[in-house]
Scaffold this motif. Structure first.
Motif, short mmCIF file in Angstrom:
data_model
loop_
_atom_site.label_atom_id
_atom_site.label_comp_id
_atom_site.label_asym_id
_atom_site.label_seq_id
_atom_site.Cartn_x
_atom_site.Cartn_y
_atom_site.Cartn_z
N LYS A 15 -7.19 4.15 6.96
CA LYS A 15 -6.17 3.17 6.59
C LYS A 15 -4.91 3.85 6.06
CE LYS A 15 -7.45 -0.25 3.89
NZ LYS A 15 -7.77 -1.06 2.68
N LEU A 16 -5.11 4.89 5.25
CA LEU A 16 -3.97 5.60 4.67
C LEU A 16 -3.27 6.46 5.72
CD1 LEU A 16 -5.38 6.69 1.20
CD2 LEU A 16 -4.57 4.47 1.99
N ASP A 41 6.21 -11.07 -6.10
CA ASP A 41 5.17 -11.28 -5.09
C ASP A 41 4.18 -10.12 -5.07
OD1 ASP A 41 6.19 -13.72 -4.32
OD2 ASP A 41 7.47 -12.88 -2.75
N LYS A 42 4.69 -8.88 -5.11
CA LYS A 42 3.81 -7.72 -5.09
C LYS A 42 2.94 -7.66 -6.34
CE LYS A 42 6.48 -4.67 -2.05
NZ LYS A 42 7.16 -3.37 -1.94
N THR A 51 1.19 2.48 -12.57
CA THR A 51 1.44 2.16 -11.16
C THR A 51 1.55 0.65 -10.97
OG1 THR A 51 0.27 4.13 -10.41
CG2 THR A 51 0.52 2.34 -8.82
N ILE A 52 0.64 -0.09 -11.60
CA ILE A 52 0.68 -1.55 -11.49
C ILE A 52 1.96 -2.09 -12.14
CG2 ILE A 52 -0.50 -3.68 -12.12
CD1 ILE A 52 -3.11 -2.04 -12.15
N LEU A 53 2.29 -1.53 -13.30
CA LEU A 53 3.51 -1.98 -13.98
C LEU A 53 4.76 -1.65 -13.16
CD1 LEU A 53 2.72 -1.06 -17.69
CD2 LEU A 53 2.84 -3.33 -16.68
N GLY A 54 4.64 -0.64 -12.30
CA GLY A 54 5.77 -0.30 -11.44
C GLY A 54 6.09 -1.39 -10.43
N LEU A 55 5.19 -2.38 -10.29
CA LEU A 55 5.41 -3.46 -9.33
C LEU A 55 6.04 -4.69 -9.97
CD1 LEU A 55 1.91 -3.34 -7.56
CD2 LEU A 55 4.04 -2.30 -6.77
N VAL A 56 6.27 -4.69 -11.28
CA VAL A 56 6.74 -5.91 -11.94
C VAL A 56 8.12 -6.35 -11.47
CG1 VAL A 56 5.34 -5.50 -13.99
CG2 VAL A 56 7.69 -4.62 -13.91
N LEU A 71 0.82 -1.20 0.00
CA LEU A 71 0.00 0.00 0.00
C LEU A 71 0.86 1.25 0.00
CD1 LEU A 71 -2.94 -0.81 2.45
CD2 LEU A 71 -3.13 -0.18 0.05
N ASN A 72 1.88 1.24 0.79
CA ASN A 72 2.78 2.39 0.86
C ASN A 72 3.42 2.66 -0.49
OD1 ASN A 72 4.03 4.47 2.45
ND2 ASN A 72 5.92 3.30 2.36
N THR A 73 3.84 1.58 -1.16
CA THR A 73 4.44 1.72 -2.50
C THR A 73 3.44 2.28 -3.49
OG1 THR A 73 5.93 -0.14 -2.08
CG2 THR A 73 5.57 0.48 -4.38
N LEU A 74 2.22 1.74 -3.46
CA LEU A 74 1.18 2.21 -4.38
C LEU A 74 0.87 3.68 -4.16
CD1 LEU A 74 -1.39 -0.73 -4.38
CD2 LEU A 74 -0.07 0.09 -6.33
N LEU A 75 0.68 4.04 -2.92
CA LEU A 75 0.31 5.43 -2.59
C LEU A 75 1.40 6.40 -3.01
CD1 LEU A 75 -1.28 4.81 0.90
CD2 LEU A 75 -2.48 5.54 -1.16
N ASN A 76 2.63 6.07 -2.71
CA ASN A 76 3.74 6.96 -3.07
C ASN A 76 3.90 7.05 -4.58
OD1 ASN A 76 4.52 7.74 -0.45
ND2 ASN A 76 5.64 5.84 -0.15
#
Length: 594
Positions: free
Chosen positions: A376-377, A435-436, A426-431, A347-352
């Protein structure tokens, strides 16, 4: 003009009564009205007030007229209101201007007889002379010269008639910056033609930059300032309202929108925090107030009994001033509301990542709004304690952070069938983290769309329809493994009865995407990656589909016929090995199920 009340649907509606002044324009308008009435008899004097769109120009003009009309009868000028924008594109503006002037003057007993007729003749000639003169032929130019002489003679007659009457004529003109360029030039020609008429004052309000852009865009030899000085004798810049005045205006408008909402629903302390630490940042001009208030005017009545008013104002401020963040919230209810799922780190990664897309000056105010709206945030971004026991209280208060209430806030939002570019990136930033990326795909699979499909399918189809180059080559193995690993959990509408017989199942969508990704790797890497996926055996439907696709590929383009082996995903020997491994894996899985 009917008085405009403050609860009109648009803040763009101008005010008439100076007592309702919220922007400090009334005093200036009063002194300007005094000056217009008391200045020595001028010869065609043009006064301009410059201001940007929605800066209050029309309100100022109305205030000036109001104060002029409060003068004693012997001091009061004849006011001729003219709004050329209402006529633009329909009739000759010059002709309509003189018609309006004639209609008003004919109703005044103090105006000398015959003036109406002379103005009509003068208007007819002025209206028939086209612009620009330079583009006319010699014969027409000669005719126009004659008309100019006739116009000059009539102009003297009108002037002689005007001198006989003592009351000043004040012509007010609004909205000329909304006109097309040719219409503006027609209007300025009127100023030039009547510039020397005794005791006639023009008061015009407009956006200077817009007028200059439209009228001298094709003229590089003259500056905007010089162009306007040809027609205008004195000008004023309407000052930008200060922050306090803007806030007063906004609150007055909001009071009308929320008039029927019980006061006990407003938590004043929380409203103060949300406004001053978030919304106030965006209230920098009247234009922003217009957009914000108009949006709330339309959206709030439909949900007023079902939402928390403070939360709703905050959410709608994001809709207006940060639509990308608003869209992300709309499409990700499980990220912002409900349980802390996925992990805090994710969540922290996504938000940032999302906040990083914003202009620097907007980051902190929007971050503040998100923390106040979604506990939550605040727990993640603000390192505060998250009290799960408050969930029932949030539900009772109709807060947006209640997962049950969340959808009500977005009833007047368009379907979230497609992910925004920011969200996809943002989603592609997790590739880079398998696991994420895998966990986020699972989270997207939980988000159902109205047609029964999921955001996971939308994400994969959008990528499949765009370019795989968005995924760095070195991350392709982890992405493919994640797709194999979670394909059964995704349930991309395979069992959805609402899908027609021509719709593609999940294995087709995922398989096509995997094939496109694998084509970015060399043959050996492809084989090893497929071999690993088959060994793990977590997506037999996808694996069988891949093997069937590869077999069909090689049977359709045989080496003996076309020598297209370089186009195959894997060579014949590797395909044979993969097929044998798939059979063993499937047998092992069947025995395990028994």
């Amino acid at each position: 003009m009917a008085q405009t009340e403050i609860n009109d649907i648009s803040v763009d509606s101008s005010l008439v009564d100076p007592e309702k002044d919220l922007l400090g324009h009334a005093n200036f308008a009063k002194y300007l009205a005094d000056s217009i009435c008391k200045m020595p008899f001028p010869e065609g004097f043009v006064i301009a007030v410059y201001g940007s769109w929605n800066s209050g120009k029309s309100t100022l003009l109305n205030f000036v007229v109001h104060y002029i009309q409060q003068k004693p009868d012997e001091e009061q000028p004849i006011i001729v209101p003219f709004n050329p924008w209402l006529l633009s594109g329909h009739e000759n503006i010059t002709r309509r201007f003189f018609e309006q002037l004639q209609n008003v003057l004919s109703q005044e007993s103090s105006v000398p007889k015959g003036l109406k007729e002379r103005l009509a003749d003068f208007a007819a000639i002025i209206s028939d002379i086209p612009l620009p003169y330079a583009q006319t032929g010699k014969a027409l130019a000669a005719l126009l010269d004659e008309k100019d002489k006739e116009a000059a003679q009539l102009k003297e007659e009108v002037e002689d008639t005007l001198i006989q009457q003592q009351r000043r004529i004040v012509i007010t003109i609004d909205d000329i910056d909304r006109l097309a360029a040719e219409d503006i030039k027609q209007l300025f020609r009127i100023f030039k033609a009547m510039r020397n008429f005794t005791n006639v004052v023009y008061l015009i309000v407009f956006d200077k930059e817009e007028i200059v852009r439209k009228t001298i865009a094709d003229t590089k030899e003259i500056s905007g300032k010089t162009y306007l000085e040809k027609f205008i004798q004195v000008s004023f810049e309407l000052p930008i309202p200060d922050k306090t005045s803007l806030r007063r205006l906004l609150f007055a408008k909001l009071d009308k929108i929320f008039a029927e909402t019980p006061k006990q629903k407003f938590n004043q302390s929380r409203w103060g925090d949300i406004y001053f630490q978030g919304i106030d940042h965006f209230i920098i001009n009247i234009r922003n107030i217009v957009r914000f208030v108009n949006t709330l005017t339309v959206t709030y009545p439909a949900v007023k009994d079902e939402v928390n008013p403070v939360d709703y104002i905050a959410i709608e401020s994001l809709r207006v001033f940060s639509p990308n963040i608003y869209s992300i919230i709309h499409k990700n209810p499980h990220i912002f509301a409900g349980e802390v799922n996925p992990s805090i780190d994710e969540l922290n990664t996504l938000l940032n990542t999302w906040l990083a897309q914003l202009p620097d000056e907007d980051k902190q105010p929007i971050k503040n709004l998100l923390m106040y709206l979604f506990p939550k945030l605040k727990f993640i971004l603000g390192n505060t304690y998250l009290d799960e026991k408050q969930k029932l209280e949030w539900r009772e208060q109709l807060r947006v952070c209640s997962l049950e209430i969340f959808p009500i806030y977005f009833r007047l939002s368009l379907s979230a069938d497609e992910l925004s570019n920011i969200q996809r990136k943002t989603i592609l930033g997790l590739v880079g983290d398998e696991d994420k990326f895998r966990n986020h795909l699972i989270e997207l699979a939980k988000q159902k769309l109205p047609d029964g499909t999921t955001q996971a399918r939308v994400f994969i189809e959008q990528l499949e329809n765009s370019t795989v180059q968005e995924i760095p080559v070195n991350y392709i193995p982890s992405v493919v493994e994640a797709l194999f690993d979670v394909s059964e959990q995704l349930s991309l509408c395979q069992n959805d009865e609402s899908n027609g017989i021509l719709d593609f199942g999940d294995e087709v969508i995922i398989s096509r995407f995997i094939l496109r990704l694998l084509h970015q790797l060399d043959e050996t890497s492809r084989f090893e990656l497929l071999k690993k996926a088959i060994t793990q055996g977590k997506a037999l439907a996808i694996i069988n589909h891949e093997i069937a696709t590869l077999k069909k590929q090689q049977s359709q383009y045989g080496v003996d016929k076309f020598n297209l082996e370089e186009e195959w995903l894997v060579n014949a020997q590797h395909l044979k090995e993969l097929e044998e491994m798939t059979t063993k894996t499937q047998v092992k899985s069947e025995k395990k199920d028994k």
